[in-house]
Design an enzyme around this catalytic site. Sequence first.
Site, PDB file in Angstrom:
ATOM      1  N   ARG A 182      64.824 -17.832  97.551  1.00  0.00           N
ATOM      2  CA  ARG A 182      65.888 -18.144  98.506  1.00  0.00           C
ATOM      3  C   ARG A 182      67.279 -18.143  97.878  1.00  0.00           C
ATOM      4  NH1 ARG A 182      63.513 -22.886  97.527  1.00  0.00           N
ATOM      5  NH2 ARG A 182      62.043 -22.863  99.238  1.00  0.00           N
ATOM      6  N   GLU A 192      60.918 -30.085  89.419  1.00  0.00           N
ATOM      7  CA  GLU A 192      60.605 -28.654  89.357  1.00  0.00           C
ATOM      8  C   GLU A 192      60.730 -28.044  90.739  1.00  0.00           C
ATOM      9  OE1 GLU A 192      57.398 -25.415  89.835  1.00  0.00           O
ATOM     10  OE2 GLU A 192      58.075 -27.091  91.015  1.00  0.00           O
ATOM     11  N   GLU A 211      64.051 -27.413  76.164  1.00  0.00           N
ATOM     12  CA  GLU A 211      65.341 -27.281  75.479  1.00  0.00           C
ATOM     13  C   GLU A 211      65.601 -28.451  74.535  1.00  0.00           C
ATOM     14  OE1 GLU A 211      67.704 -24.611  78.838  1.00  0.00           O
ATOM     15  OE2 GLU A 211      68.002 -26.784  78.798  1.00  0.00           O
ATOM     16  N   TYR A 239      55.365 -25.099 104.329  1.00  0.00           N
ATOM     17  CA  TYR A 239      55.863 -25.286 102.971  1.00  0.00           C
ATOM     18  C   TYR A 239      57.169 -26.088 102.947  1.00  0.00           C
ATOM     19  CZ  TYR A 239      57.573 -23.688  98.382  1.00  0.00           C
ATOM     20  OH  TYR A 239      58.059 -23.622  97.111  1.00  0.00           O
ATOM     21  N   SER A 264      60.379   8.337  75.050  1.00  0.00           N
ATOM     22  CA  SER A 264      59.369   8.688  74.048  1.00  0.00           C
ATOM     23  C   SER A 264      59.344   7.695  72.890  1.00  0.00           C
ATOM     24  CB  SER A 264      59.614  10.106  73.533  1.00  0.00           C
ATOM     25  OG  SER A 264      60.906  10.216  72.957  1.00  0.00           O
ATOM     26  N   HIS A 270      62.661 -12.586  77.015  1.00  0.00           N
ATOM     27  CA  HIS A 270      61.435 -11.793  76.888  1.00  0.00           C
ATOM     28  C   HIS A 270      61.673 -10.409  77.479  1.00  0.00           C
ATOM     29  CE1 HIS A 270      57.225 -10.681  76.939  1.00  0.00           C
ATOM     30  NE2 HIS A 270      56.851 -11.863  76.486  1.00  0.00           N
ATOM     31  N   TYR A 290      61.393 -14.546  91.118  1.00  0.00           N
ATOM     32  CA  TYR A 290      60.135 -15.196  90.735  1.00  0.00           C
ATOM     33  C   TYR A 290      59.100 -14.160  90.326  1.00  0.00           C
ATOM     34  CZ  TYR A 290      59.035 -13.922  95.538  1.00  0.00           C
ATOM     35  OH  TYR A 290      58.861 -13.227  96.700  1.00  0.00           O
TER      36      TYR A 290
END
Length: 835
Positions: free
Chosen positions: A258, A460, A481, A613, A686, A783, A794
Amino acid sequence: MKDKVRDFRVHDPEAQDGKLGRPSQGLFFKVVAACTTGYAVYSLAVAVASTLGPSKDLWAIDALAARSSGLKSREEVEQLYISIPDAQSARKASRRYATRPHVAGSPGDLLAAQDLLELFQTELGIAPPTDTPIFSAGSNASRAATLGIGSLTKPSAWIDTYYPLMNTPLDRALSVLGEDGSLLWDADLEEHGDTRDPDTVRHQDAVPTFHGFSADGEIEGPLIYVNYGLKSDYDEVLAAGGNFTGKVVLARYGANFRGLKVQAAEELGAAGVLMYSDPRDDGPVTVANGYEAYPAGPARNPTSVQRGSVQYLSLYPGDPTTPGKPAYPNAIRTEGENVPNIPSLPISWANAQRLLEEISDHGLQDAFALDGKSSKRNVRLVNHVHTRIMPIWNTMAVIAGHIHNETIIIGNHRDAWVMGAVDPTSGTVSLHEVVRGFGALLESGWKPLRNIVFASWDAEEARSQFNIILYGLIGSTEWAEDFPDWISGNVAAYINIDGSAAGAHWMATGSPSLAHLIRDAALDIPHPTAPGKTLWDARNDIGPFHGPADADFVEAYIAKRIAKQGDDVGIEPLGSGSDFTPFLQRLGAWMHRQVASMDETFNLSPTDAAYHYHSIYDSEMWKEKYADPSFEKHVAVAKHLGIVLLRLLDSVILPLNTTHYAHELDKYLDSVEQASASLGLSPDLSHLRKSIKNVNTASSALDHTKQDAERTFEDVLRKQPCYSSSGVACWLEKLRDIALGSPLRRQLFWATWHVRRANEKLIGFERGFISEDGLEGREWYRHLGVAPGKWLGYGATTLPAVAEALTIEKNVTLAETEAKRLALLLNKLATTLVE
């Protein structure tokens, strides 16, 4: 005397990080079981430790000095664990946790944190101290609780208090104005419970309907509809001649996070955003198909409202004012860069229908067209919020293992928008049963090889069902952290559970290195409701409600199912959306390890009851009527989590499959090349393909290395004269030989050293994907193998820097540059795997 046994050391001049190997699970229990007397062995063991001098943990001496647990095999340990999670216990816990509000930072949230502390103390045999162990983050007590895990000799539990920026609602209003500015329609923005579900009436005023981190403001403007508010939806409106400047965007929930609906609107000059839950996304379970609305039936209650956060998650999660640093009470803070500057509100389907009439006079289908049209009349949106620093509480517990500096974390967030019977309380209930199972193992005399940390995270409010976030992973992010060096030096894997029981369809996501472990454990757990089947079979289960569904909904579901079939094992990669995010996506700079992670749930299938939800209708009654009446799904998840946890804890070689991960990289690159071809782009990738091949080759070599290390270790044990003996004199002589530096000591030392080296490479594998510079424009995410999609927020985007350079930027040169950056990382990773 027994406490000192845990500090045995053997000097290893080549090792710099204090890690040595550990035995295979079955052999470990044989070794422990052989030592059947107590204090004579403990006394000699302490003497042995004093002769060895300061250095590194050697699990073998600790294990030899321990009392027999009476559990002599992995199978016996797992069977005892599986016998404990129980449906009646789960139901009782759910009715305790899910029948009262506990939004983050509220008194109810603190009470829930203390409930979990009491659970940890009771089940793990922790005597409650005189003063409740609630510590302010950054204090000596808080720091010592985590940093002292390696020196613990018995279970411990405490609560850490962090202080992030959050907001709560003051007053809100939404109205349609006449051309002269007069009030034509005023929306009822409250949820009103139904007496047929008493909890919804009792707590209907507990948490007003609002968006976490929404901007304060009052605005007016015409309405413009953007479907899901995907980037492609906004682009379609622009292509049709639409203009967002000064407009109030109306979007339906789903398809992306959202916050990104608001972010895209803000970037295009919109004045504000409204979001609603559309019955088209409930598949066939709608009032239009003859199903009654809840609580009379399984269809969506038209007055339900989905609360949630509009934080710009793709930039970074956690406290907006302390990115990369923990939210201590005295933290130096910055202006949050990942929060909106325009107001937004969530509204019900009943209110949305009235607003859609303003966009078109020709019915809903015309209003749903992305043709750039906007309403002739203005709407007025008022959103006043109280933004301030608020306390939140992470409840933590530890079971100390034989290996002091290797830890597995299992975590679940506790906070809910209102009662949150499914999200997150179903997951909390499954964690409740996991803790009970491990309490029973401790009572039997069992002790894990590695440490276990149980975490009940706060603030959370993300979920696995819809991958949408409320406040933004704050509790887990602030803790990660706070302790990045400790996590990097100690944590081997992170297991997450959000909501565990919303629908029929079981799904698990995780790092590819964990895929086989997740699947194999699921094959060992019975199906919760179908005799003769396994939990793994539940991946294909569907709900009981059928009928025609919206064509776009069906198409999207089929496309998603096809995409899932691409993984050989059947485990999808993680993106973001829950508390694994800081462990998977953030940690891992040159001095840190990225942590292999997983998540699981019983998710909604297209034919399950409509799930309310983040609404007051996410209630205990709804869950017991539609999601899991028997509570066997809660229990099945608890059993699976526990078995995965046990196999990570007690295996000689960590069950991380880097070769599968390496094979998946080839598929990720295949997908990038297919996407670029569909766009008519031809980047030269490549170098990246060659580096992936190098990782495959190096990982295959590591497979042989870890097999040899485990085989050598087992051979060393089998050659010892006391391997199959329980004679005290034999073990005393063995310990004496170790202390004197006999061949036994040297063999044991080198065998464990090789095991340690293999495990170090396994744990550090995903560190090879970590770039110090992170992803361009959202550097918090480091990452380069997988990340939450830039315009998804998400869902996992694999090879994100390369993929998004092509699919979003349409920039071949940038894609080639990013491919070379990743190729350099992978070549370095391949080298470390074989050196």
